[in-house]
Design an enzyme around this catalytic site. Structure first.
Site, PDB file in Angstrom:
ATOM      1  N   GLU A 165       2.447  -2.727   0.859  1.00 40.99           N
ATOM      2  CA  GLU A 165       3.318  -2.726  -0.325  1.00 40.99           C
ATOM      3  C   GLU A 165       4.676  -2.058  -0.081  1.00 40.99           C
ATOM      4  OE1 GLU A 165       1.332  -1.150  -3.751  1.00 40.99           O
ATOM      5  OE2 GLU A 165      -0.156  -2.737  -3.759  1.00 40.99           O
ATOM      6  N   GLU A 363      -6.064  -6.284  -1.873  1.00 41.25           N
ATOM      7  CA  GLU A 363      -6.418  -5.341  -2.947  1.00 41.25           C
ATOM      8  C   GLU A 363      -6.464  -6.094  -4.260  1.00 41.25           C
ATOM      9  OE1 GLU A 363      -4.061  -1.728  -3.544  1.00 41.25           O
ATOM     10  OE2 GLU A 363      -3.808  -1.540  -1.373  1.00 41.25           O
TER      11      GLU A 363
END
Ligand code: BGP
Length: 458
Positions: A165, A363
């Site tokens: 991320e 995720e």
């Protein structure tokens, strides 16, 4: 039955800072989380810092047995840069080498494929002191660190990620004040984003040159942007949100270049980073082999109602307002919208616009506060979490049926863990962690996940 392809990866993800515990017996150097907690402990929920987290450093062997018990055939964690190189470069910490080798070997022994990430928001403090990702020199240090990791562990690890991320350390660290160094500095944010994409490309280059027979990718959190309506101004607003939130890293990672419209906006606001043609060609020529996608929530936008304050620092929402859709489903504990179809839209976007590259969900999960109230006969009955997974998996399956090249589904996360400034406020685990005793107990979702993985579907 919703059945996933043969060999589909089922598992979960975590990160070093959130699971290992920082104050261990070895010589870990401090990272920005250790320092931030020392400086401003009150910013962390209940004043809990990164020192203890889920004690994976001490308990990795029994935790890996737990991973088996909840049906993992794969698992992602990250290497702590400052544990391996306490200064960020130079002298290596041999205890860290032993620890990570032991972890990866133990996973392999238990038929769990390790997916290993090199950077999860955790800049070594010594490197933050010289500017962190703002400083081009740090890109070189990262490159050396990445290469060392491949040399040390590449015989065991065959699936690597360069970053988790990356938009988060850009936004939270340099625009929104949610992560250290808590700057509000759009020019620095753009420089950090560009240096991160460059660092990722250098790691990919190093990895490919070593010819270790594995694959390397990047983990991006994608938040598909949806316009309030089909009104031209709303659609334009959502296209711009998409540029910043998703394409800013997707394009360089997969296509090796930036979208021209994004470059034009950055230029218009005088935010262009310092760059060289040589570095741009590194980005161009070193793209990912596969992609990890974290999906939690969409972003809904509409045309701006008011002119932006001309004196305010530039933020992407200079071009759009956030739209609160009536009837949206919320996870009230995290404040994130629950929109399972988003995962399907991502699958189709990757298929149609990014060459149908191999990808996986790295995720997806639901953080809930005070799960104690769901305890029955000693076990936490987190049926809401099972429903959340089922709905997302159903949409993901539809995307795969329509040809999207998705190879796995990892949840966040296997054990309740420390969530940055939210500390232990929201629990995400398939396994409960008792903070007092460090005891681990499988939740109902953990039992369900095992069945899911064994049957290859539900
Ligand atoms: C992702 C991060 C994870 C994890 C997760 C849940 O953005 O990669 O590190 O923390 O989100 O979010 P949070 O912990 O903020 O609730």
């Amino acid at each position: 039955m919703i059945k996933f392809p043969e060999g589909f990866y089922f598992g979960s993800a975590t990160s070093s800072t959130q699971s290992e515990g920082a104050h261990t017996d070895d010589l870990k150097g401090k990272d920005i989380w250790d320092i931030w907690y020392e400086e401003e402990p009150y910013k962390f929920f209940d004043g809990i810092g990164p020192q203890d987290t889920s004690t994976f450093y001490k308990n990795y062997k029994s935790d890996i047995q737990l991973l088996k018990k909840v049906g993992h055939n794969s698992f992602r964690t990250s290497i702590s840069w400052s544990r391996l190189f306490p200064q960020g470069f130079g002298k290596i910490n041999e205890d860290a080498v032993k620890f990570y080798r032991n972890v990866f070997e133990e996973l392999k022994r238990n038929d769990i494929e390790p997916f290993v990430n090199l950077f999860h928001f955790d800049m070594p403090y010594e490197l933050q002191k010289i500017g962190g990702w703002e400083n081009r020199k740090v890109v070189d240090y990262y490159r050396e660190y990445a290469k060392k990791c491949f040399e040390l562990f590449g015989d065991i690890v065959k699936r690597w990620f360069t970053f988790n991320e990356p938009i988060v350390h850009v936004e939270c660290g340099y625009l929104l004040c949610y992560h250290y160094p808590c700057k509000v500095d759009p020019k620095a944010a753009v420089q950090v984003a560009y240096h991160t994409a460059l660092a990722s490309a250098f790691a990919i280059k190093e990895y490919h040159e070593l010819n270790q027979g594995g694959k390397i990718g990047i983990v991006l959190n994608l938040t598909p942007a949806y316009p309030r309506s089909q009104n031209e101004a709303d659609v334009k607003a959502s296209n711009i949100a998409e540029l910043f939130a998703n394409k800013s890293f997707l394009d360089p990672a997969i296509k090796g270049e930036y979208d021209q419209e994004l470059i034009d906006i950055i230029k218009k606001h005088n935010l262009m980073p310092e760059y060289t043609q040589e570095d741009l060609s590194i980005i161009k020529n070193n793209t990912v082999d596969f992609l990890g996608i974290n999906y939690y929530q969409p972003v809904r936008v509409c045309a701006k109602a008011h002119l932006p304050n001309p004196e305010a620092p530039f933020m992407p929402d200079y071009y759009y307002d956030h739209y609160v859709m009536p009837g949206r489903r919320m996870n009230p504990y995290r404040g994130w919208e629950i929109y399972p179809k988003g995962i399907y839209d991502i699958a189709i976007n990757i298929k149609n616009n990014y060459g149908n590259i191999e990808w996986m969900i790295t995720e997806n999960g639901m953080g809930v506060e005070n799960e104690e109230r769901f305890r029955k006969d000693g076990m936490i009955h987190d049926d809401y979490r099972i429903d959340f997974y089922k709905e997302h998996l159903t949409w993901l399956h539809k995307g795969i049926e329509e040809g999207s090249n998705c190879i796995g589904y990892h949840v966040w996360t296997f054990i309740d863990c420390w969530s940055w400034i939210n500390a232990y406020k929201n629990r995400y685990g398939l396994i409960e962690l008792d903070l007092e005793t460090q005891e681990r107990r499988i939740k109902k979702s953990g039992q369900w996940f095992k069945e899911l993985s064994e049957k290859g579907g539900f």
